[in-house]
Design an enzyme around this catalytic site. Structure first.
Site, PDB file in Angstrom:
ATOM      1  N   SER A   1       0.801  -1.217   0.000  1.00  0.00           N
ATOM      2  CA  SER A   1       0.000   0.000   0.000  1.00  0.00           C
ATOM      3  C   SER A   1       0.839   1.275   0.000  1.00  0.00           C
ATOM      4  O   SER A   1       0.489   2.254  -0.667  1.00  0.00           O
ATOM      5  CB  SER A   1      -0.944   0.012   1.206  1.00  0.00           C
TER       6      SER A   1
ATOM      7  N   LYS B   1     -12.004  -4.978   9.772  1.00  0.00           N
ATOM      8  CA  LYS B   1     -13.040  -4.478   8.872  1.00  0.00           C
ATOM      9  C   LYS B   1     -14.425  -4.454   9.523  1.00  0.00           C
ATOM     10  O   LYS B   1     -15.246  -3.586   9.206  1.00  0.00           O
ATOM     11  CB  LYS B   1     -13.071  -5.307   7.590  1.00  0.00           C
TER      12      LYS B   1
ATOM     13  N   ASP C   1     -14.337  -2.565  -1.243  1.00  0.00           N
ATOM     14  CA  ASP C   1     -13.996  -3.944  -1.608  1.00  0.00           C
ATOM     15  C   ASP C   1     -15.046  -4.532  -2.552  1.00  0.00           C
ATOM     16  O   ASP C   1     -14.725  -5.288  -3.466  1.00  0.00           O
ATOM     17  CB  ASP C   1     -13.917  -4.837  -0.364  1.00  0.00           C
TER      18      ASP C   1
END
Length: 203
Positions: free
Chosen positions: A18, A59, A96
């Protein structure tokens, strides 16, 4: 100069690309933010957060800290993007879902039996995406009736989607399942992106 915090929030992030990806996109402030579970709440209450991506295992955990959720995040109760708004609250989104739908855009899972490996935040999203496209989805987890010890009952699966971290760097070479157990398998989807060619995809 913007001194707010931007980065990827997770527990173990040694696999992540990332930082270089965001640097190439012009955000040199983006960084990896490894936290243990007991550090999550204090961190999310900070006022200097700009924006965060969220990964394993947070998440689902970050949902309760959001003042507002996007339609996708609300429906899935899973967040992978946090935005710190001017009023000091957190907005949660789930990109996502769109990313996975884009990944499978050339395939047609409608009417096919799909196994989703894993039961975490990414699993919820992938299951929803495949069902949106018309697949008959079963989630395989480490416990319950549809676990890894009873895969034989799903030998007719045509699509295998891995949402677990199994096979992720530095554990290259590992795979959550052996594809030889699924003689009708037509396609394999793996959300692990480091390495790009996981052992599951290579098999």
């Amino acid at each position: 100069m913007d001194e707010r915090i931007y980065g990827l929030l997770g527990r173990k992030l040694g696999h992540s690309w990332s930082v270089p990806i965001h640097a190439a996109l012009g955000n040199g402030a983006y960084r990896l933010l490894e936290l243990e579970p007991d550090g999550l709440a204090p961190f999310l209450h900070r006022k200097d957060i700009g924006g965060l991506n969220v990964t394993i295992p947070y998440k689902k955990a970050v949902v309760s800290y959001c003042a507002e959720l996007s339609e996708a995040a609300e429906r899935l109760q899973s967040v992978n993007t946090l935005i710190h708004r001017p009023d000091g609250t957190l907005y949660g989104d789930n990109t996502d879902l769109f990313g996975f739908l884009y990944m499978v855009r050339r395939s047609d899972p409608a009417g096919k039996k799909a196994l989703v490996l894993g039961s975490g935040g990414a699993s919820v999203t992938v299951k929803a995406a495949l069902e949106q496209l018309g697949a008959d989805v079963t989630v395989i987890s480490r416990s319950g009736p549809d676990d890894y010890d009873h895969l034989d009952r799903h030998a007719d699966a045509q699509i295998i989607a891995n949402t677990t971290p199994v096979g992720m760097y530095p554990h290259n070479g590992a795979a959550a399942v052996d594809l030889r157990r699924f003689p009708r398998c037509e396609g394999v989807l793996d959300i692990v992106y480091n390495p790009a060619r996981t052992a599951l995809l290579l098999q």
